[in-house]
Design a protein around this motif. Structure first.
Motif, mmCIF file in Angstrom:
data_model
loop_
_atom_site.group_PDB
_atom_site.id
_atom_site.type_symbol
_atom_site.label_atom_id
_atom_site.label_comp_id
_atom_site.label_asym_id
_atom_site.label_seq_id
_atom_site.Cartn_x
_atom_site.Cartn_y
_atom_site.Cartn_z
ATOM 1 N N ASN A 126 0.832 -1.209 0.000
ATOM 2 C CA ASN A 126 0.000 0.000 0.000
ATOM 3 C C ASN A 126 0.864 1.255 0.000
ATOM 4 O O ASN A 126 0.556 2.234 -0.678
ATOM 5 C CB ASN A 126 -0.914 0.005 1.225
ATOM 6 N N ALA A 127 1.957 1.229 0.750
ATOM 7 C CA ALA A 127 2.850 2.387 0.794
ATOM 8 C C ALA A 127 3.509 2.620 -0.566
ATOM 9 O O ALA A 127 3.649 3.764 -1.018
ATOM 10 C CB ALA A 127 3.908 2.186 1.873
ATOM 11 N N GLU A 128 3.900 1.531 -1.213
ATOM 12 C CA GLU A 128 4.511 1.657 -2.535
ATOM 13 C C GLU A 128 3.518 2.231 -3.536
ATOM 14 O O GLU A 128 3.849 3.114 -4.336
ATOM 15 C CB GLU A 128 5.010 0.288 -3.003
ATOM 16 N N GLN A 129 2.276 1.744 -3.467
ATOM 17 C CA GLN A 129 1.240 2.241 -4.374
ATOM 18 C C GLN A 129 0.951 3.714 -4.118
ATOM 19 O O GLN A 129 0.674 4.475 -5.056
ATOM 20 C CB GLN A 129 -0.039 1.418 -4.205
ATOM 21 N N ALA A 130 1.029 4.123 -2.841
ATOM 22 C CA ALA A 130 0.763 5.525 -2.489
ATOM 23 C C ALA A 130 1.948 6.424 -2.783
ATOM 24 O O ALA A 130 1.824 7.655 -2.712
ATOM 25 C CB ALA A 130 0.405 5.617 -1.009
ATOM 26 N N GLY A 131 3.100 5.840 -3.089
ATOM 27 C CA GLY A 131 4.291 6.633 -3.341
ATOM 28 C C GLY A 131 4.866 7.251 -2.078
ATOM 29 O O GLY A 131 5.569 8.272 -2.144
ATOM 30 N N ALA A 132 4.598 6.638 -0.922
ATOM 31 C CA ALA A 132 5.083 7.165 0.351
ATOM 32 C C ALA A 132 6.536 6.751 0.553
ATOM 33 O O ALA A 132 6.833 5.564 0.694
ATOM 34 C CB ALA A 132 4.212 6.650 1.491
ATOM 35 N N ARG A 133 7.434 7.716 0.611
ATOM 36 C CA ARG A 133 8.851 7.438 0.766
ATOM 37 C C ARG A 133 9.336 7.654 2.193
ATOM 38 O O ARG A 133 10.492 7.333 2.508
ATOM 39 C CB ARG A 133 9.654 8.340 -0.179
ATOM 40 N N ASN A 134 8.480 8.219 3.034
ATOM 41 C CA ASN A 134 8.897 8.556 4.404
ATOM 42 C C ASN A 134 8.278 7.621 5.434
ATOM 43 O O ASN A 134 8.010 8.011 6.567
ATOM 44 C CB ASN A 134 8.525 10.011 4.730
ATOM 45 N N VAL A 135 8.049 6.360 5.035
ATOM 46 C CA VAL A 135 7.458 5.383 5.946
ATOM 47 C C VAL A 135 8.332 4.141 6.003
ATOM 48 O O VAL A 135 9.054 3.824 5.052
ATOM 49 C CB VAL A 135 6.012 5.007 5.531
ATOM 50 N N GLU A 136 8.248 3.446 7.136
ATOM 51 C CA GLU A 136 8.969 2.181 7.293
ATOM 52 C C GLU A 136 8.140 1.266 8.184
ATOM 53 O O GLU A 136 7.683 1.688 9.259
ATOM 54 C CB GLU A 136 10.341 2.402 7.917
ATOM 55 N N PHE A 137 7.960 0.034 7.737
ATOM 56 C CA PHE A 137 7.174 -0.934 8.501
ATOM 57 C C PHE A 137 8.114 -1.962 9.126
ATOM 58 O O PHE A 137 8.976 -2.534 8.451
ATOM 59 C CB PHE A 137 6.145 -1.614 7.599
#
Length: 422
Positions: A126-137
């Motif tokens: 989901n983060a990749e699809q959203a283009g979120a670069r400032n997240v880490e799981f």
């Protein structure tokens, strides 16, 4: 459910969401009527200006919204600002991580921790699809967060803490990873008092996520024991049978650079008593000349409302504050007498002010309506500190005690709470 059963349960929900199916953690009526899942972002009273709301969900990947299993909107409670570092406990499919990432911007960072590998895989997609670069799981449990001490500014969570079998450990971890002044803002399920077994079974049958919910008073007690102050619990949706959604907010006490204010521990005894003795040796701190033993100290003080200021690098205790009851009579239940001492080599650094401010906030949370003490008139620094933080002089007891061969006056000071309305 047991821990492994909880992980298996949410892993199955993650796989269902990934397959495009709608998922539901609780009974369908609970979602429709009580504001669980994405509906929780529409709850009235939970969306201050600028907070993440229902309209923002349309900007997120459908999979993140579909996997939303929360009971509210913690992003609204967290008051996030650009550049902050945020931790989401039990991040699931990532909806609150992604909403938070939008709030903190490219200079901020948002971590999500979850024990389910399937949920983590879903969240990362989901983060990749959203283009979120400032997240880490991160893979881990909320009882053992895989982050260093004092590494985040805000801790959030959405209907997860109630599932833990060791909530004290969860809150202790939240306190540990927060920087001084950091905020705790979560959505969770609570119960209104201790539910009788029949009502609890009814709630669990309809909304299984209420199975481990705490009473509001119990939540407050655990937050205070972890070290949090300024605790605020606001009930929101009513799910019936005594189960309620709630916004839970608290603060880790602010401290000076390189310092942390935390609850006093037995392991602090030697350092704390040394500071106590150093204060007594000045002749201006109190009528005592020799400190009591740790056993004597702790027997004379309340078990709560004890804090130390500690150096974050060395762990050295540089100051402490504690309270004693003034009477065992119920009418004086909200009146305490406090003592505060700072290491003689660390004075004039704001440590006393930070300790006293944290103590005042914690006392208010505990229902204390009067804090009082006696100070030698010669101790001008202590009098100035207390008056700066709202204490008033109520009188002087003249020649009240003989100290080292001299009869001494004592200035009586008190601070009345603004929280209890007196």
């Amino acid at each position: 459910m047991a821990y492994d059963e909880i992980i298996d349960h949410y892993s199955a929900l993650a796989r269902a969401a990934d397959a495009g199916r709608s998922v539901a953690d609780c009974g369908q009526d609970a979602f429709e009527q009580g504001g669980f899942g994405a509906a929780g972002y529409e709850e009235l009273g939970m969306l201050p200006e600028g907070a993440a709301g229902y309209e923002e969900l349309g900007m997120l990947p459908e999979g993140a919204v579909r996997a939303s299993l929360g009971c509210g909107n913690p992003v609204a409670a967290a008051e996030l600002r650009a550049g902050q570092t945020v931790l989401d406990l039990g991040s699931g499919g990532g909806i609150d991580v992604l909403l938070s990432a939008r709030r903190v911007g490219p200079q901020g960072t948002v971590y999500g921790v979850d024990a389910s590998a399937d949920m983590l895989a879903l969240a990362r997609r989901n983060a990749e699809q959203a283009g979120a670069r400032n997240v880490e799981f991160l893979h881990g449990s909320i009882e053992h967060v895989p982050l260093p001490d004092r590494s985040v500014d805000v801790v959030i969570s959405n209907c997860v803490i109630n599932l833990s079998g060791d909530k004290a450990a969860v809150l202790a971890e939240a306190f540990r990873v927060l920087r001084p002044g950091g905020r705790f803002g979560v959505s969770d399920v609570v119960v209104d008092g201790a539910l009788d077994p029949e009502r609890r079974r009814a709630a669990e049958q309809r909304i299984g996520c209420a199975a481990g919910a705490l009473p509001v008073a119990g939540y407050r007690k655990l937050l205070a024991a972890a070290g949090f102050t300024d605790v605020r619990i606001v009930l929101t949706a009513d799910h019936g049978d005594g189960a309620r959604s709630a916004i839970v907010q608290a603060v880790k006490p602010t401290a000076g650079k390189g310092l942390e204010i935390r609850p006093m521990r037995a392991s602090d005894a030697d350092q704390m008593l040394a500071i106590y003795q150093a204060g007594l040796d000045t002749g201006q701190a109190g009528f005592e000349t020799v400190t009591p033993s740790w056993e004597g100290f702790t027997a004379a003080r309340l078990p709560h409302l004890r804090y130390v200021a500690a150096d974050t690098g060395s762990g050295q205790v540089v100051g402490w504050v504690a309270a004693s009851a003034v009477s065992s009579r119920p009418v004086y239940a909200g009146v305490v007498e406090h003592s505060i001492y700072v290491h003689p080599g660390c004075q004039a650094h704001g440590i006393g002010r930070a300790l006293l401010a944290a103590f005042i906030a914690a006392a208010g949370d505990a229902g204390v309506w009067t804090i009082q003490s006696g100070v030698f008139p010669e101790n001008a620094a202590s009098l100035a500190l207390h008056q700066a933080l709202g204490f008033r002089v109520v009188g002087t007891r003249e020649r009240i005690g003989c100290h080292r061969g001299l009869w001494r006056d004592v200035v009586m000071i008190e601070r009345r709470s603004t929280l209890t309305g007196i």
